[in-house]
Design an enzyme around this catalytic site. Sequence first.
Site, PDB file in Angstrom:
ATOM      1  CB  SER A   1      -0.886  -0.063   1.401  1.00 19.22           C
ATOM      2  OG  SER A   1      -1.570   1.336   1.305  1.00 19.22           O
TER       3      SER A   1
ATOM      4  CE1 TYR B   1      -3.506  -1.829   5.744  1.00 19.00           C
ATOM      5  CE2 TYR B   1      -3.092   0.580   4.923  1.00 19.00           C
ATOM      6  CZ  TYR B   1      -3.529  -0.939   4.738  1.00 19.00           C
ATOM      7  OH  TYR B   1      -3.700  -1.298   3.531  1.00 19.00           O
TER       8      TYR B   1
HETATM    9  N1  LIG Z   1      -8.612  -0.544  -0.761  1.00 14.92           N
HETATM   10  C1  LIG Z   1      -7.640   0.300  -0.610  1.00 14.92           C
HETATM   11  O1  LIG Z   1      -7.800   1.328  -0.633  1.00 14.92           O
HETATM   12  C2  LIG Z   1      -6.342  -0.639  -0.694  1.00 14.92           C
HETATM   13  C3  LIG Z   1      -5.047   0.318  -0.759  1.00 14.92           C
HETATM   14  C4  LIG Z   1      -3.837  -0.370  -0.717  1.00 14.92           C
HETATM   15  C5  LIG Z   1      -3.870  -1.354  -0.277  1.00 14.92           C
HETATM   16  N2  LIG Z   1      -4.838  -2.358  -0.131  1.00 14.92           N
HETATM   17  C6  LIG Z   1      -4.671  -3.573   0.135  1.00 14.92           C
HETATM   18  O2  LIG Z   1      -5.121  -4.323  -0.741  1.00 14.92           O
HETATM   19  C7  LIG Z   1      -5.352  -5.727  -0.394  1.00 14.92           C
HETATM   20  C8  LIG Z   1      -6.901  -6.081  -0.590  1.00 14.92           C
HETATM   21  O3  LIG Z   1      -7.872  -5.492   0.025  1.00 14.92           O
HETATM   22  P1  LIG Z   1      -8.991  -4.859  -0.703  1.00 14.92           P
HETATM   23  O4  LIG Z   1      -8.780  -3.462  -0.767  1.00 14.92           O
HETATM   24  O5  LIG Z   1      -9.215  -5.588  -1.967  1.00 14.92           O
HETATM   25  O6  LIG Z   1     -10.208  -5.120   0.363  1.00 14.92           O
HETATM   26  P2  LIG Z   1     -11.207  -6.089   0.501  1.00 14.92           P
HETATM   27  O7  LIG Z   1     -12.270  -5.818  -0.496  1.00 14.92           O
HETATM   28  O8  LIG Z   1     -11.922  -6.015   1.948  1.00 14.92           O
HETATM   29  O9  LIG Z   1     -10.738  -7.544   0.362  1.00 14.92           O
HETATM   30  C9  LIG Z   1      -9.769  -7.948   1.333  1.00 14.92           C
HETATM   31  C10 LIG Z   1      -9.614  -9.561   1.302  1.00 14.92           C
HETATM   32  O10 LIG Z   1      -8.715 -10.105   2.327  1.00 14.92           O
HETATM   33  C11 LIG Z   1      -9.473 -11.372   2.769  1.00 14.92           C
HETATM   34  N3  LIG Z   1      -9.008 -11.517   4.101  1.00 14.92           N
HETATM   35  C12 LIG Z   1      -9.034 -10.747   5.159  1.00 14.92           C
HETATM   36  N4  LIG Z   1      -8.424 -11.312   6.000  1.00 14.92           N
HETATM   37  C13 LIG Z   1      -8.226 -12.513   5.891  1.00 14.92           C
HETATM   38  C14 LIG Z   1      -7.779 -13.744   6.613  1.00 14.92           C
HETATM   39  N5  LIG Z   1      -7.636 -13.662   7.700  1.00 14.92           N
HETATM   40  N6  LIG Z   1      -7.683 -14.867   5.665  1.00 14.92           N
HETATM   41  C15 LIG Z   1      -7.840 -15.017   4.598  1.00 14.92           C
HETATM   42  N7  LIG Z   1      -8.323 -13.881   3.776  1.00 14.92           N
HETATM   43  C16 LIG Z   1      -8.587 -12.754   4.462  1.00 14.92           C
HETATM   44  C17 LIG Z   1     -10.983 -10.890   2.495  1.00 14.92           C
HETATM   45  O11 LIG Z   1     -11.594 -12.189   2.462  1.00 14.92           O
HETATM   46  P3  LIG Z   1     -12.469 -12.716   3.917  1.00 14.92           P
HETATM   47  O12 LIG Z   1     -12.956 -11.657   4.458  1.00 14.92           O
HETATM   48  O13 LIG Z   1     -13.554 -13.480   2.731  1.00 14.92           O
HETATM   49  O14 LIG Z   1     -11.559 -13.680   4.235  1.00 14.92           O
HETATM   50  C18 LIG Z   1     -10.959 -10.258   1.344  1.00 14.92           C
HETATM   51  O15 LIG Z   1     -11.114 -11.042   0.228  1.00 14.92           O
HETATM   52  C19 LIG Z   1      -5.413  -5.645   1.097  1.00 14.92           C
HETATM   53  O16 LIG Z   1      -3.918  -6.489   1.341  1.00 14.92           O
HETATM   54  C20 LIG Z   1      -5.189  -4.249   1.789  1.00 14.92           C
HETATM   55  O17 LIG Z   1      -4.484  -3.717   2.539  1.00 14.92           O
HETATM   56  C21 LIG Z   1      -6.022  -1.772  -0.156  1.00 14.92           C
END
Ligand SMILES: NC(=O)c1ccc[n+]([C@@H]2O[C@H](COP(=O)([O-])OP(=O)(O)OC[C@H]3O[C@@H](n4cnc5c(N)ncnc54)[C@H](OP(=O)(O)O)[C@@H]3O)[C@@H](O)[C@H]2O)c1
Length: 274
Positions: free
Chosen positions: A162, A175
Amino acid sequence: MLLWLDRKEYKKIVMDYQQRTSLQDKVAIVTGASSGIGEAVARLLFQRGARVVLFARRTDKLQELAQKAVAEGYTEPLLVAGDVRNPEEVEGAVQKALERWGRLDIVIANAGFGYRAPLVDGDIQRWKEMLDTNVYGLLLTLKYGVAPLLKQGHGHVIVTSSIAGRSVNPGGSAYSASKYAVNAIAEGLRQEVAPQGVRVTNIAPGSVTTGFATVAGYSDEVRAALQRLQPLTSEDVANAMIYALEQPAHVDVSEMVVYPTRQVNQGAVTVNQQ
Ligand SMILES: NC(=O)c1ccc[n+]([C@@H]2O[C@H](COP(=O)([O-])OP(=O)(O)OC[C@H]3O[C@@H](n4cnc5c(N)ncnc54)[C@H](OP(=O)(O)O)[C@@H]3O)[C@@H](O)[C@H]2O)c1
């Protein structure tokens, strides 16, 4: 346009194209595939003919995604319900991929979530869950996922970091700490596996419209501030991942930072706005 290229230039373009890594029949595991970036990259992998293991805890979401893939005529993905914090479940997912398809080519270590609070107010349980997921869960995914790639002598690992792994703001220390750790792990891994032909890409998105804001518990005010930035979509980030995966085998796009054009820094999300 091509008509204006001389023969040599045209040949070079065709050769570059032919050297691209095809994702057809490649076997990929995507953690965090039940929503957001993980779901989007899984879809793009289906479209390119890859065989995909979908890993996350919410099986209903994984089933929905798999049903759509089958309805659209793509190879049926393998669903594995699991938690990245559980070593047996992560190792089991890799084993299932190997049993079903005999190899593993791509590991997309993407599962994670955010939680922000001033340090003195931090919820200690939430901190632990976040660090266990974003850091320990990543280590487990890499420990079990990378071994088959090394055995084969080729493969590609993508890690979702991120912009919070490049700077810190109020309320974001825990975070950010998790994402700084992600960067250290990705770079250490790259140095360990590069001589053996395995590529590592660390991708650092800015604000993306996903389930992230809900899980992180952002207030309406913060969400509105993020929306004004015209955030990235999950597909934008997934496209960047595919770009890295499709490069010729001798090219490792080791780091990518993808901002929404209007986002200057993490500023929209500070603890004072929660
Ligand atoms: N959205 C942003 O603005 C942003 C920016 C920079 C980086 N990121 C990073 O992008 C990545 C994906 O996030 P996203 O934005 O796509 O959010 P999201 O829609 O909330 O997706 C997060 C995913 O991670 C899974 N997850 C969370 N905890 C888990 C666990 N203990 N075991 C297995 N799976 C788990 C969730 O699945 P389940 O809940 O079904 O397990 C979900 O599929 C993360 O690493 C986040 O830090 C996001």
